[in-house]
Scaffold this active site. Structure first.
Site, PDB file in Angstrom:
ATOM      1  N   VAL A  14       1.463   9.759   1.455  1.00 33.92           N
ATOM      2  CA  VAL A  14       1.291   8.423   2.048  1.00 33.92           C
ATOM      3  C   VAL A  14       1.593   8.454   3.553  1.00 33.92           C
ATOM      4  O   VAL A  14       0.909   7.806   4.350  1.00 33.92           O
ATOM      5  CB  VAL A  14       2.168   7.368   1.320  1.00 33.92           C
ATOM      6  CG1 VAL A  14       1.851   5.978   1.835  1.00 33.92           C
ATOM      7  CG2 VAL A  14       1.947   7.428  -0.180  1.00 33.92           C
ATOM      8  N   VAL A 132       3.925  -1.688  -5.158  1.00 41.26           N
ATOM      9  CA  VAL A 132       3.250  -2.090  -6.399  1.00 41.26           C
ATOM     10  C   VAL A 132       1.741  -2.073  -6.203  1.00 41.26           C
ATOM     11  O   VAL A 132       1.219  -2.717  -5.276  1.00 41.26           O
ATOM     12  CB  VAL A 132       3.672  -3.511  -6.855  1.00 41.26           C
ATOM     13  CG1 VAL A 132       3.015  -3.864  -8.184  1.00 41.26           C
ATOM     14  CG2 VAL A 132       5.183  -3.628  -6.980  1.00 41.26           C
ATOM     15  N   GLY A 187      -5.433  16.171 -10.297  1.00 40.77           N
ATOM     16  CA  GLY A 187      -4.409  15.684  -9.349  1.00 40.77           C
ATOM     17  C   GLY A 187      -4.006  14.240  -9.603  1.00 40.77           C
ATOM     18  O   GLY A 187      -3.358  13.619  -8.757  1.00 40.77           O
ATOM     19  N   LYS A 205       7.650  -0.973 -11.136  1.00 40.89           N
ATOM     20  CA  LYS A 205       6.783  -1.952 -10.466  1.00 40.89           C
ATOM     21  C   LYS A 205       6.977  -3.348 -11.076  1.00 40.89           C
ATOM     22  O   LYS A 205       6.971  -4.352 -10.364  1.00 40.89           O
ATOM     23  CB  LYS A 205       5.330  -1.505 -10.572  1.00 40.89           C
ATOM     24  CG  LYS A 205       5.069  -0.246  -9.744  1.00 40.89           C
ATOM     25  CD  LYS A 205       3.760   0.411 -10.115  1.00 40.89           C
ATOM     26  CE  LYS A 205       3.500   1.642  -9.259  1.00 40.89           C
ATOM     27  NZ  LYS A 205       2.449   2.505  -9.798  1.00 40.89           N
TER      28      LYS A 205
END
Ligand SMILES: NC(=O)c1ccc[n+]([C@@H]2O[C@H](COP(=O)([O-])OP(=O)(O)OC[C@H]3O[C@@H](n4cnc5c(N)ncnc54)[C@H](OP(=O)(O)O)[C@@H]3O)[C@@H](O)[C@H]2O)c1
Length: 437
Positions: A14, A132, A187, A205
């Site tokens: 990320v 989330v 993946g 979440k």
């Protein structure tokens, strides 16, 4: 144009996405904020590892505290994960007066109270849109778009790994192990998939959705959780014959003045919108008392989609900073205290739901009568039954759908059925949601 310095900790999947979007969408981002975002540095443990996104040497740091302690840096983006020392790093960043953006659902679901308290004490902010459903801006929907509503229910497909596995089992007849292996090869699943397939990630979440949607802080450990690893293709096939699809749902729903909080594989009507969410995609269905049912769909993970959500938080903070407004709006006390009805957790044993039971039994007369007898004694009535041809060694799968029953009663029935001599394997018990449209 005013410059706002930001610091990134964690240059993994990320983190790299954030640098990528900062570069590729620089013009749009600056125009929308009315300020220039300047990346002061990126901290990561290991700079020898090859990355997909390049980064100038001068920006590479080995310690996040170099950014936290830099008085010029206004926003810290934490994209490390829930590892030792990370919670303290967030708390220290907040105490140093930084605004913090994170995607760390595991950390927030377990230590949210502590981190939010640090934000409050230091008069700072922590934003976490990416925690989330990745690219779906579901937290903003709850905070802003549906802010005038009392939320009645949230049903989320919030784990792409599970949804991929279930889609493959459903559409290609794969068994769980085969579908998992395929997800790992592509993946979509970790080498150790437990956090995904056992529902841990979805429960993390859900605890965040519970805070934002209902203002309740339900500890992660109190969320009922069952994963998908015990499902077999047979369950998905039988569900289909009965007009359902099986999805791992994170469910928060108000019933009888209490809040249900549960994650488990769920049979949902085949023609419901959530049933058509395939592959690694996520979707969240929210029912507000004025807006009615609404549905949000998209990519729930991955470098680009998650970076999009991270940057939405960074931009909101930066816009406020640029305009001299204290961010203020997401203050944790705002949503933690937003529990005007004093909602308490609904104990799982009080759940009322129709159920799916699948059991392998000996292929002999009277089997159904024995099972039906137990169900009747537990005050559970049968809606439908499927019994297929005998498989090997005279074992036959029996599938029963019940009318609405109380969880406590169904659990007792399952225990009694499992004790029968004619039962070859423990009962597979799944819950059914019929309220989804
Ligand atoms: N990936 C997704 O699609 C996604 C979606 C939504 C939310 N998230 C959340 O986003 C966060 C980051 O996920 P990710 O997938 O990007 O993880 P990742 O690929 O494992 O990246 C984390 C990076 O942080 C580094 N790191 C570890 N400890 C550090 C420390 N103390 N200081 C600085 N860097 C450190 C890691 O280095 P090493 O590898 O050397 O340890 C790695 O490069 C997690 O909280 C995750 O739950 C991820």
């Amino acid at each position: 144009m005013k410059e706002i310095k930001i610091g990134l900790i964690g240059f993994g999947t990320v983190g790299q996405g954030v640098v990528k979007v900062l570069r590729e969408n620089k013009k749009e981002i600056e125009a929308r904020i009315g300020a220039r975002l300047v990346l002061a540095g990126v901290a990561d443990k290991d700079w020898r590892r090859k990355r997909r996104v390049s980064l100038e040497k001068k920006l590479r740091l080995s310690d996040g505290y170099l950014l936290i302690e830099d008085p010029g840096v206004k926003i810290i983006i934490e994209l490390v994960g829930d590892f030792p020392g990370v919670k303290q790093m967030l708390v220290d960043a907040l105490r140093a007066g930084k605004y913090v953006v994170t995607a760390n659902k595991a950390l927030l679901s377990r230590h949210g109270d502590e981190v939010f308290a640090a934000a409050k004490e230091s008069n700072s902010e922590i934003y976490f849109e990416a925690s989330v459903a990745g690219g779906i801006p579901i937290l903003r929907v709850l905070r802003e778009g549906l802010a005038a509503n009392k939320i009645k229910a949230i049903y989320g497909i919030v784990n792409g790994t599970c949804n991929y596995i279930l889609t493959r089992m459903d559409e290609s007849g794969l068994e769980y192990g085969q579908a998992l292996k395929e997800a790992q090869e592509k993946g979509y699943a970790e080498a150790n998939p437990a956090a995904d397939v056992e529902g841990v990630d979805a429960a993390h979440k859900l605890s965040i959705l519970l805070r934002l949607g209902f203002g309740v802080g339900i500890p992660f450990e109190k969320i009922f959780r069952k994963g998908i690893s015990r499902l077999s293709h047979l369950d998905l096939q039988a569900a289909k014959e009965l007009g359902y699809r099986v999805k791992l749902l994170a469910i928060a729903r108000v019933t009888d003045g209490r809040i249900e909080a549960r994650v488990h594989p769920t049979l949902i009507p085949q023609d419901s919108l959530l049933a058509s969410v395939r592959g690694v995609n996520n979707a969240v269905y929210v029912n507000g008392n004025f807006a009615g049912p609404t549905l949000y769909y998209g990519r729930g993970a991955g470098m680009d989609a998650t970076a999009s959500a991270v940057m939405s938080d960074v931009m909101e903070l930066a816009r406020n900073i640029a305009q001299g407004r204290p961010p203020g709006r997401l203050r944790p006390e705002g949503y933690v205290a937003l529990n005007p009805h004093g909602l308490k957790l609904q104990p799982m044993e009080n759940l009322v739901s129709p159920y799916y039971l699948r059991v392998w039994v000996k292929d002999q007369p009277g089997v159904l009568a024995q099972i039906a007898g137990i169900l009747a004694r537990c005050r559970i009535s049968i809606n439908s039954v499927i019994q297929h041809e005998a498989h090997d060694q005279d074992a036959v799968p029996l599938v029963i759908i019940t009318h609405k029953a109380i969880e406590k009663n169904i659990q007792k029935a399952v225990r009694d059925i499992n004790r029968l001599k004619i039962v070859l394997n423990p009962v597979q018990l799944l819950r059914i949601e019929t309220e989804l449209s």
